[in-house]
Design a protein around this motif. Sequence first.
Motif, mmCIF file in Angstrom:
data_model
loop_
_atom_site.group_PDB
_atom_site.id
_atom_site.type_symbol
_atom_site.label_atom_id
_atom_site.label_comp_id
_atom_site.label_asym_id
_atom_site.label_seq_id
_atom_site.Cartn_x
_atom_site.Cartn_y
_atom_site.Cartn_z
ATOM 1 N N SER A 113 0.830 -1.201 0.000
ATOM 2 C CA SER A 113 0.000 0.000 0.000
ATOM 3 C C SER A 113 0.866 1.253 0.000
ATOM 4 O O SER A 113 2.012 1.237 0.444
ATOM 5 C CB SER A 113 -0.946 0.001 1.207
ATOM 6 O OG SER A 113 -0.227 -0.234 2.402
ATOM 7 N N SER A 114 0.293 2.336 -0.484
ATOM 8 C CA SER A 114 1.002 3.615 -0.522
ATOM 9 C C SER A 114 0.886 4.308 0.823
ATOM 10 O O SER A 114 0.102 3.908 1.689
ATOM 11 C CB SER A 114 0.410 4.505 -1.615
ATOM 12 O OG SER A 114 -0.885 4.949 -1.228
ATOM 13 N N PHE A 115 1.652 5.388 0.986
ATOM 14 C CA PHE A 115 1.602 6.142 2.247
ATOM 15 C C PHE A 115 0.198 6.670 2.513
ATOM 16 O O PHE A 115 -0.218 6.815 3.673
ATOM 17 C CB PHE A 115 2.597 7.308 2.202
ATOM 18 C CG PHE A 115 2.196 8.418 1.268
ATOM 19 C CD1 PHE A 115 1.481 9.501 1.725
ATOM 20 C CD2 PHE A 115 2.520 8.363 -0.078
ATOM 21 C CE1 PHE A 115 1.089 10.522 0.868
ATOM 22 C CE2 PHE A 115 2.147 9.367 -0.951
ATOM 23 C CZ PHE A 115 1.423 10.455 -0.482
ATOM 24 N N ALA A 116 -0.553 6.947 1.464
ATOM 25 C CA ALA A 116 -1.891 7.512 1.626
ATOM 26 C C ALA A 116 -2.892 6.485 2.136
ATOM 27 O O ALA A 116 -3.994 6.848 2.561
ATOM 28 C CB ALA A 116 -2.377 8.097 0.300
ATOM 29 N N GLU A 117 -2.514 5.201 2.108
ATOM 30 C CA GLU A 117 -3.421 4.128 2.523
ATOM 31 C C GLU A 117 -3.032 3.532 3.874
ATOM 32 O O GLU A 117 -3.570 2.497 4.258
ATOM 33 C CB GLU A 117 -3.416 3.022 1.465
ATOM 34 C CG GLU A 117 -3.862 3.495 0.089
ATOM 35 C CD GLU A 117 -3.575 2.486 -1.009
ATOM 36 O OE1 GLU A 117 -4.533 2.021 -1.649
ATOM 37 O OE2 GLU A 117 -2.376 2.158 -1.215
ATOM 38 N N LYS A 118 -2.116 4.189 4.581
ATOM 39 C CA LYS A 118 -1.579 3.595 5.813
ATOM 40 C C LYS A 118 -1.853 4.462 7.040
ATOM 41 O O LYS A 118 -1.867 5.686 6.963
ATOM 42 C CB LYS A 118 -0.058 3.419 5.704
ATOM 43 C CG LYS A 118 0.408 2.515 4.589
ATOM 44 C CD LYS A 118 1.932 2.468 4.556
ATOM 45 C CE LYS A 118 2.440 1.697 3.361
ATOM 46 N NZ LYS A 118 3.913 1.652 3.308
ATOM 47 N N GLN A 130 5.769 11.017 14.802
ATOM 48 C CA GLN A 130 4.542 11.632 14.314
ATOM 49 C C GLN A 130 3.561 10.568 13.841
ATOM 50 O O GLN A 130 3.960 9.558 13.257
ATOM 51 C CB GLN A 130 4.831 12.570 13.147
ATOM 52 C CG GLN A 130 5.615 13.822 13.525
ATOM 53 C CD GLN A 130 5.823 14.721 12.315
ATOM 54 O OE1 GLN A 130 6.451 14.333 11.336
ATOM 55 N NE2 GLN A 130 5.290 15.921 12.373
ATOM 56 N N VAL A 131 2.286 10.828 14.074
ATOM 57 C CA VAL A 131 1.237 9.913 13.643
ATOM 58 C C VAL A 131 0.943 10.142 12.160
ATOM 59 O O VAL A 131 0.820 11.281 11.708
ATOM 60 C CB VAL A 131 -0.058 10.123 14.457
ATOM 61 C CG1 VAL A 131 -1.175 9.222 13.932
ATOM 62 C CG2 VAL A 131 0.189 9.834 15.932
ATOM 63 N N LEU A 132 0.852 9.048 11.411
ATOM 64 C CA LEU A 132 0.403 9.098 10.021
ATOM 65 C C LEU A 132 -1.019 8.558 9.974
ATOM 66 O O LEU A 132 -1.290 7.483 10.508
ATOM 67 C CB LEU A 132 1.306 8.247 9.127
ATOM 68 C CG LEU A 132 2.776 8.627 9.045
ATOM 69 C CD1 LEU A 132 3.510 7.649 8.138
ATOM 70 C CD2 LEU A 132 2.942 10.041 8.546
ATOM 71 N N ARG A 133 -1.902 9.292 9.328
ATOM 72 C CA ARG A 133 -3.288 8.845 9.216
ATOM 73 C C ARG A 133 -3.632 8.658 7.745
ATOM 74 O O ARG A 133 -3.347 9.519 6.918
ATOM 75 C CB ARG A 133 -4.236 9.853 9.864
ATOM 76 C CG ARG A 133 -4.038 9.953 11.378
ATOM 77 C CD ARG A 133 -5.012 10.939 12.014
ATOM 78 N NE ARG A 133 -4.878 10.947 13.461
ATOM 79 C CZ ARG A 133 -4.012 11.677 14.143
ATOM 80 N NH1 ARG A 133 -3.181 12.460 13.481
ATOM 81 N NH2 ARG A 133 -3.961 11.624 15.454
ATOM 82 N N ARG A 134 -4.249 7.535 7.445
ATOM 83 C CA ARG A 134 -4.568 7.233 6.051
ATOM 84 C C ARG A 134 -5.544 8.253 5.484
ATOM 85 O O ARG A 134 -6.463 8.719 6.171
ATOM 86 C CB ARG A 134 -5.131 5.831 5.912
ATOM 87 C CG ARG A 134 -6.479 5.629 6.518
ATOM 88 C CD ARG A 134 -7.069 4.270 6.128
ATOM 89 N NE ARG A 134 -6.189 3.174 6.508
ATOM 90 C CZ ARG A 134 -6.492 1.897 6.309
ATOM 91 N NH1 ARG A 134 -7.628 1.567 5.721
ATOM 92 N NH2 ARG A 134 -5.673 0.955 6.696
ATOM 93 N N ALA A 135 -5.322 8.594 4.230
ATOM 94 C CA ALA A 135 -6.213 9.532 3.544
ATOM 95 C C ALA A 135 -7.320 8.801 2.801
ATOM 96 O O ALA A 135 -8.430 9.313 2.660
ATOM 97 C CB ALA A 135 -5.409 10.393 2.569
ATOM 98 N N ILE A 136 -6.993 7.580 2.322
ATOM 99 C CA ILE A 136 -7.980 6.769 1.601
ATOM 100 C C ILE A 136 -7.834 5.317 2.047
ATOM 101 O O ILE A 136 -6.781 4.913 2.528
ATOM 102 C CB ILE A 136 -7.793 6.847 0.071
ATOM 103 C CG1 ILE A 136 -6.388 6.359 -0.322
ATOM 104 C CG2 ILE A 136 -8.055 8.262 -0.426
ATOM 105 C CD1 ILE A 136 -6.160 6.260 -1.815
ATOM 106 N N ASP A 137 -8.891 4.549 1.889
ATOM 107 C CA ASP A 137 -8.801 3.118 2.164
ATOM 108 C C ASP A 137 -8.050 2.429 1.033
ATOM 109 O O ASP A 137 -8.050 2.916 -0.115
ATOM 110 C CB ASP A 137 -10.202 2.512 2.290
ATOM 111 C CG ASP A 137 -10.909 2.953 3.562
ATOM 112 O OD1 ASP A 137 -10.196 3.210 4.559
ATOM 113 O OD2 ASP A 137 -12.147 3.054 3.548
ATOM 114 N N PRO A 138 -7.382 1.298 1.318
ATOM 115 C CA PRO A 138 -6.716 0.558 0.241
ATOM 116 C C PRO A 138 -7.681 0.277 -0.902
ATOM 117 O O PRO A 138 -8.847 -0.071 -0.681
ATOM 118 C CB PRO A 138 -6.274 -0.735 0.934
ATOM 119 C CG PRO A 138 -6.073 -0.331 2.364
ATOM 120 C CD PRO A 138 -7.170 0.665 2.632
#
Length: 204
Positions: A113-118, A130-138
């Motif tokens: 998965s990409s960074f945007a899905e994690k 830092q917390v990473l929050r997914r922007a979209i579902d896989p």
Amino acid sequence: HSSRMSKLPRSGAIAQADGKEEVFPKFKIDADKNPNRAGVKLIFGEDVEKNTAKIIAGINAGKIKALYLVSSMPNFTPPEELINALKKLEYLVVQDMLPGALTEIAHVVLPGSSFAEKDGVMINGKNRAQVLRRAIDPLGHGHDDLGILQRVLRAAGVSDAKLVSAREVFRRTSEAYPDLAGMTHQTLGEKGTPVGAKPAAACE
């Protein structure tokens, strides 16, 4: 046989070469193009990148027969030495988000998965967690990297492998590593917390 295997590293990391550092009025793009490099070294040790050379040597010597390789760097070009060694493996699993030199030689390819899905936590160039929050579902029927890894463990027969969230994984990690002690997704807040610092109490 087991004593020989115990001397081999269980994990390694391959770093991309430094790029160009770019400085803007309110932010900077570091020359280091390896995301979460500090976090990888914190968890796996300072020698994690050096371990890769040992893994390659172990493959070439016939001591390492299988490898599980996770890659999510679309612009990364694997060195020829690595590709030549991986071709000698009896079993290579590659988990990646795009096809490339690594997926071409894999026996099994798992959809990364990409960074945007994690969801997760990374340690940035200023040593802040830092917390990473997914922007979209896989996309499609996919799972994020954590979900795939946990399913692989369960399929491999790890009896206590339960599907847990990135939040729970970080909670357990912070209990195991003193530099992250007391940190949770909630205490990290929006701007993160310096690694090694005592996090401020957060309201439930």
